[in-house]
Design a protein around this motif. Structure first.
Motif, mmCIF file in Angstrom:
data_model
loop_
_atom_site.group_PDB
_atom_site.id
_atom_site.type_symbol
_atom_site.label_atom_id
_atom_site.label_comp_id
_atom_site.label_asym_id
_atom_site.label_seq_id
_atom_site.Cartn_x
_atom_site.Cartn_y
_atom_site.Cartn_z
ATOM 1 N N UNK A 113 91.258 -36.694 24.015
ATOM 2 C CA UNK A 113 92.653 -36.310 23.757
ATOM 3 C C UNK A 113 93.047 -35.608 24.679
ATOM 4 N N UNK A 114 92.336 -34.873 25.634
ATOM 5 C CA UNK A 114 92.875 -34.375 26.954
ATOM 6 C C UNK A 114 93.351 -35.445 28.060
ATOM 7 N N UNK A 115 92.298 -36.302 28.033
ATOM 8 C CA UNK A 115 92.728 -37.369 29.031
ATOM 9 C C UNK A 115 93.967 -38.154 28.683
ATOM 10 N N UNK A 116 94.351 -38.587 27.491
ATOM 11 C CA UNK A 116 95.416 -39.071 26.939
ATOM 12 C C UNK A 116 96.669 -37.985 27.414
ATOM 13 N N UNK A 117 96.675 -36.781 26.860
ATOM 14 C CA UNK A 117 97.840 -35.954 27.150
ATOM 15 C C UNK A 117 97.964 -35.677 28.636
ATOM 16 N N UNK A 118 96.910 -35.657 29.678
ATOM 17 C CA UNK A 118 97.141 -35.466 31.032
ATOM 18 C C UNK A 118 97.997 -36.897 31.308
ATOM 19 N N UNK A 119 97.540 -37.872 31.103
ATOM 20 C CA UNK A 119 98.237 -39.057 31.461
ATOM 21 C C UNK A 119 99.773 -39.298 31.032
ATOM 22 N N UNK A 120 99.891 -38.794 29.669
ATOM 23 C CA UNK A 120 101.275 -38.621 29.302
ATOM 24 C C UNK A 120 102.127 -37.665 29.878
ATOM 25 N N UNK A 121 101.562 -36.453 30.318
ATOM 26 C CA UNK A 121 102.290 -35.463 30.929
ATOM 27 C C UNK A 121 102.440 -35.980 32.629
ATOM 28 N N UNK A 122 101.592 -36.910 33.095
ATOM 29 C CA UNK A 122 102.167 -37.400 34.559
ATOM 30 C C UNK A 122 103.228 -38.389 34.182
ATOM 31 N N UNK A 123 103.252 -39.088 33.036
ATOM 32 C CA UNK A 123 104.187 -40.037 33.166
ATOM 33 C C UNK A 123 105.739 -39.261 33.012
ATOM 34 N N UNK A 124 105.660 -38.192 32.053
ATOM 35 C CA UNK A 124 106.858 -37.340 31.908
ATOM 36 C C UNK A 124 107.274 -36.584 32.833
ATOM 37 N N UNK A 125 106.354 -36.305 34.046
ATOM 38 C CA UNK A 125 106.820 -35.317 35.373
ATOM 39 C C UNK A 125 107.277 -36.443 36.077
ATOM 40 N N UNK A 126 106.832 -37.421 36.181
ATOM 41 C CA UNK A 126 107.446 -38.705 37.003
ATOM 42 C C UNK A 126 108.883 -39.023 36.730
ATOM 43 N N UNK A 127 108.923 -39.253 35.332
ATOM 44 C CA UNK A 127 110.266 -39.611 35.010
ATOM 45 C C UNK A 127 111.384 -38.850 35.304
ATOM 46 N N UNK A 128 111.292 -37.479 35.342
ATOM 47 C CA UNK A 128 112.394 -36.580 35.857
ATOM 48 C C UNK A 128 112.676 -36.852 37.075
#
Length: 801
Positions: free
Chosen positions: A62-77
């Motif tokens: 679950x930590x791996x998934x959230x880290x990936x989604x967080x990186x996408x969210x940061x990139x989206x800014x």
């Protein structure tokens, strides 16, 4: 002696009983220990978690998934669609290509347009002091019900129907859109009616589905076709009638009702990009007012390039069009009909290594709009590579014989799977088409796309698979039989050509229209999306595929969205037999399609991706169709990939995968750089090549119950987690339930999770980041767009009942 033997026999019997009891106790303890190990610790109320030995691994995954989604969210800014496409290098497979629409900013625009002085507003009710007497009450059960006009808003709190007091005299041929700004507390439908008769006789109407959240929303209804079909084109609309709500005790406020011209999209800017429909065919276009010309200058690196484009006009005013190359006229034509497309293709030789100037010219004595559809200059591809992405709607994996089903429903797809890869455990991100298709077409979860319900569409700022493929030189085309996969859902983005048919038979896609299109366009590499409606209800295969129909069991209540009209006695076995018959009928036509690809020498150079947008309830949990709760039946879909030149044969992949993995997989195989893109899915190519197997073996898959969300600020976390053989289902109609979906195939033995905090925390983190992605990408809230024809199709499919 006899008594002694009798006593010994009794002792032996006692011993046998004791041994049996001891054996049973040992067996029960062993089973209990195994169950505790396999299914987790059970408390007295029977609750359970994922087994303890898997919890640590789940936390890590679950930590791996959230880290990936967080990186996408940061990139989206800091991400925009335009920057992402501009940063993609030219695709090495397709050779030279020049896309005039994507180079529009570099074009030199010349000419003074005729339309600059036209007002797109042709009629309005603004409900200000000038409209005090513009409406009359037509009917109301409550005689005390009187609309109040205050602060430029019309307000009512009872069911009422209003009619314009004076003739409106709206020219039918000029109507393009109806725009209404309204607020509803409870009502879900308002109805707009119109008539060419000044007394309101012979009315036509359309329903407008509203959002009852107490907030103002702008509803933009594409009204040109529906209003022209209902009223003779020579007549004007003389009366408008509006039923403001469909429920009692509703508070409704109307800010305005406006009729907008068909020219509204083209008045403000004389040149731009758009999508236009003619003869049931939507195309991506560059539009120009008259007499605008576009001039492009660029280098042509290869010889024998082909110039291809289509032409259309908005109105039946004749327009002269021409194309010049280096000041020499290549082509000229006079276009008079606005009802169809006109296509042209020219081979240009002798320009290799030269700087070329191409000018697109228009002339006319009257104002009009010219549509240059898909203008492109291209050379022969360096390497043949096509993609055909196929969806059979509402097809669940366990009803394909290639997935172990007892009926021989898919012999053709079974054979295809043996020549390619079958993914045994593939899951959709939603239970219905509307949120599912935007998810796999963007590789983003539904809470990141913002498309959850049938009044929502994908924002133009998202980047779809079709848009990326088009940017990379592939000709992109879609054929769809479900409006939820088309323009009404914002899913036309990126397609050069899009064809829609209302619940067409499978041969329309697998034999007729698609095969003809491929034959005419195979000189370029292409991306083709095919969305068949069957086996979606109503279950009604041709007679030759009703061999499994059985109405001998218990009769069920009739359901118009499942049962065919000829079915007099609905039964569970009968419905399943007809559902299976539609699967078998599709498969038979699929064989015809594969034969055509073989004949055209395309099968070895084409990646075929076959799947479904979601599954289907077939009586399990007392449900039919597809909706939440998100049990396995509505999420587990088939996924088969076939590409002889690039994928292994006869492979069965058992690791859990999801539909949002398809887009990055296609991009990898098409040699397209994924780094500039926002992708929450993972390319399956490493899994296929047995790389990083620890990640794939322990990966978490997520589906979301998007239909249970009621607004963009809704933070509810309903959905499913698939981890190993565990399914954690969190739904408003249920508590948090744990299933072992490998052993409990029907998911009937669910056990309440005693401590769901870890799963809820995971969902919260996932959806919070998805919300940030959505906010970063989406524009400010705009109009809710409706196409009345598409809404009627959705009603027929049971989506708006």
């Amino acid at each position: 002696m006899v008594k002694k033997k009798s006593k010994m026999r009794k002792r032996n019997n006692y011993a046998a009983v004791i041994y049996l009891v001891v054996f049973l106790i040992i067996l029960i303890v062993t089973v209990a220990v195994f169950a505790a190990y396999k299914y987790g610790d059970r408390s007295k109320d029977g609750s359970t978690n994922i087994p303890e030995n898997q919890n640590v691994a789940f936390s890590k995954a679950s930590e791996t998934v959230i880290n990936h989604i967080e990186s996408v969210a940061e990139k989206a800014q800091y991400w925009t669609q335009g920057k992402a496409l501009q940063s993609l290098p030219k695709n090495p497979i397709n050779g030279f290509y020049y896309l005039f629409d994507e180079e529009l900013e570099s074009a030199i625009i010349q000419g003074q347009p005729y339309l600059s002085e036209i007002d797109p507003l042709i009629f309005s009710l603004e409900f200000d002091e000038n409209d005090q007497n513009s409406l009359v009450i037509l009917d109301s059960e409550d005689k005390q019900c009187v609309p109040i006009m205050r602060e430029d808003v019309l307000k009512i709190n009872c069911p009422i129907k209003l009619k314009t007091s004076d003739p409106t005299n709206i020219p039918t041929n000029d109507i393009g859109y109806v725009e209404i700004r309204a607020k509803h507390e409870k009502g879900k439908v308002m109805t707009l009616s119109w008539s060419a008769n000044e007394f309101g006789i012979n009315q036509s109407h359309m329903d407008i589905y509203t959002i009852p959240d107490g907030e103002f929303h702008v509803y933009l209804i594409k009204a040109d076709i529906v209003m022209r079909n209902a009223v003779d084109s020579k007549d004007n609309i003389q009366r408008l009638l509006l039923k403001l709500t469909d429920t009692d005790q509703d508070t409704v406020e109307i800010d305005y009702i406006r009729m907008l011209s068909r020219k509204k999209n083209y008045v403000e800017t004389p040149v731009g990009l758009d999508y236009q429909v003619k003869a049931d065919e939507m195309r991506k276009v560059i539009y120009t007012q008259i007499p605008i010309s576009l001039s492009y200058t660029f280098n042509v690196p290869s010889d024998n390039v082909v110039l291809s484009f289509g032409l259309g006009i908005l109105e039946n005013n004749p327009v002269a069009v021409a194309v010049d190359i280096n000041d020499k006229e290549l082509f000229s034509e006079r276009i008079q009909s606005s009802s169809k497309w006109h296509d042209y293709k020219f081979t240009l030789a002798g320009y290799s290594g030269e700087s070329v100037n191409i000018v697109f010219r228009t002339e006319s004595d009257e104002a009009n709009i010219v549509f240059w559809s898909n203008p492109v200059l291209y050379a022969k591809p360096r390497e043949k590579f096509n993609v055909i992405f196929i969806i059979e709607d509402a097809l669940r994996a366990d009803h394909l014989s290639s997935y172990g089903y007892y009926r021989n429903t898919t012999p053709i797809k079974d054979a295809l799977a043996k020549k390619g890869i079958l993914f045994k455990n593939a899951f959709s991100q939603a239970t219905t088409t509307r949120p599912s298709v935007p998810a796999y077409m963007t590789s983003l979860y539904p809470t990141a796309t913002g498309v959850w319900n049938f009044n929502q569409r994908l924002d133009d700022n998202y980047l779809t698979l079709a848009e990326v493929m088009s940017n990379q030189g592939f000709q992109t085309t879609a054929f769809t039989e479900n409006p939820n996969a088309g323009p009404v859902a914002g899913l036309h983005q990126g397609y050069d050509y899009l064809f829609e048919q209302d619940q067409g038979p499978p041969e329309w896609i697998y034999r007729d229209a698609v095969v003809e299109w491929i034959e005419n366009n195979r000189d370029r590499n292409f991306f083709l999306y095919l969305h068949l409606i069957d086996p979606h209800g109503v279950y009604d295969p041709p007679e030759e595929y009703r061999m499994w129909f059985d109405d001998s069991s218990e009769e069920l209540d009739s359901d118009e969205y499942v049962d065919a009209e000829w079915v007099s006695k609905p039964t569970k076995e009968g419905r399943i037999g007809l559902y299976d018959g539609e699967i078998r009928n599709n498969d038979q036509w699929f064989s015809v399609f594969l034969e055509k690809l073989e004949e055209m020498d395309l099968i070895d150079h084409t990646l075929i991706v076959f799947t479904a947008d979601h599954g289907e309830f077939l009586g399990e949990h007392d449900m039919w169709g597809h909706r939440p709760p998100s049990y396995r039946q509505v999420l587990n879909v088939p996924l088969i990939m076939h590409y002889p030149k690039g994928l292994p044969k006869n492979r069965v992949v058992t690791q859990n995968v999801q539909l949002i993995d398809i887009m990055p997989t296609i991009l990898d195989l098409a040699q397209i750089d994924k780094d500039p893109l926002l992708l929450e899915g993972q390319s399956l190519v490493p899994l296929i090549n047995n790389q990083d197997m620890d990640f794939w073996n322990n990966r978490i898959i997520v589906s979301e119950e998007a239909l249970n969300k009621y607004g963009q600020d809704d933070t509810s976390i309903w959905g499913s987690i698939f981890y190993l053989d565990n399914h954690i289902l969190h739904s408003p109609k249920l508590k948090t339930i744990h299933y072992n979906f490998m052993e409990d195939l029907e998911e009937e033995q669910g056990i309440i999770v005693k401590n769901p905090d870890e799963y809820i925390s995971f969902f919260n983190a996932l959806q919070l980041n998805n919300r940030n992605i959505r906010i970063s990408i989406s524009k400010e809230e705009g109009a809710i767009e409706y196409d009345p024809d598409a809404l009627e199709q959705l009603k027929a499919l049971g989506y708006l009942n």
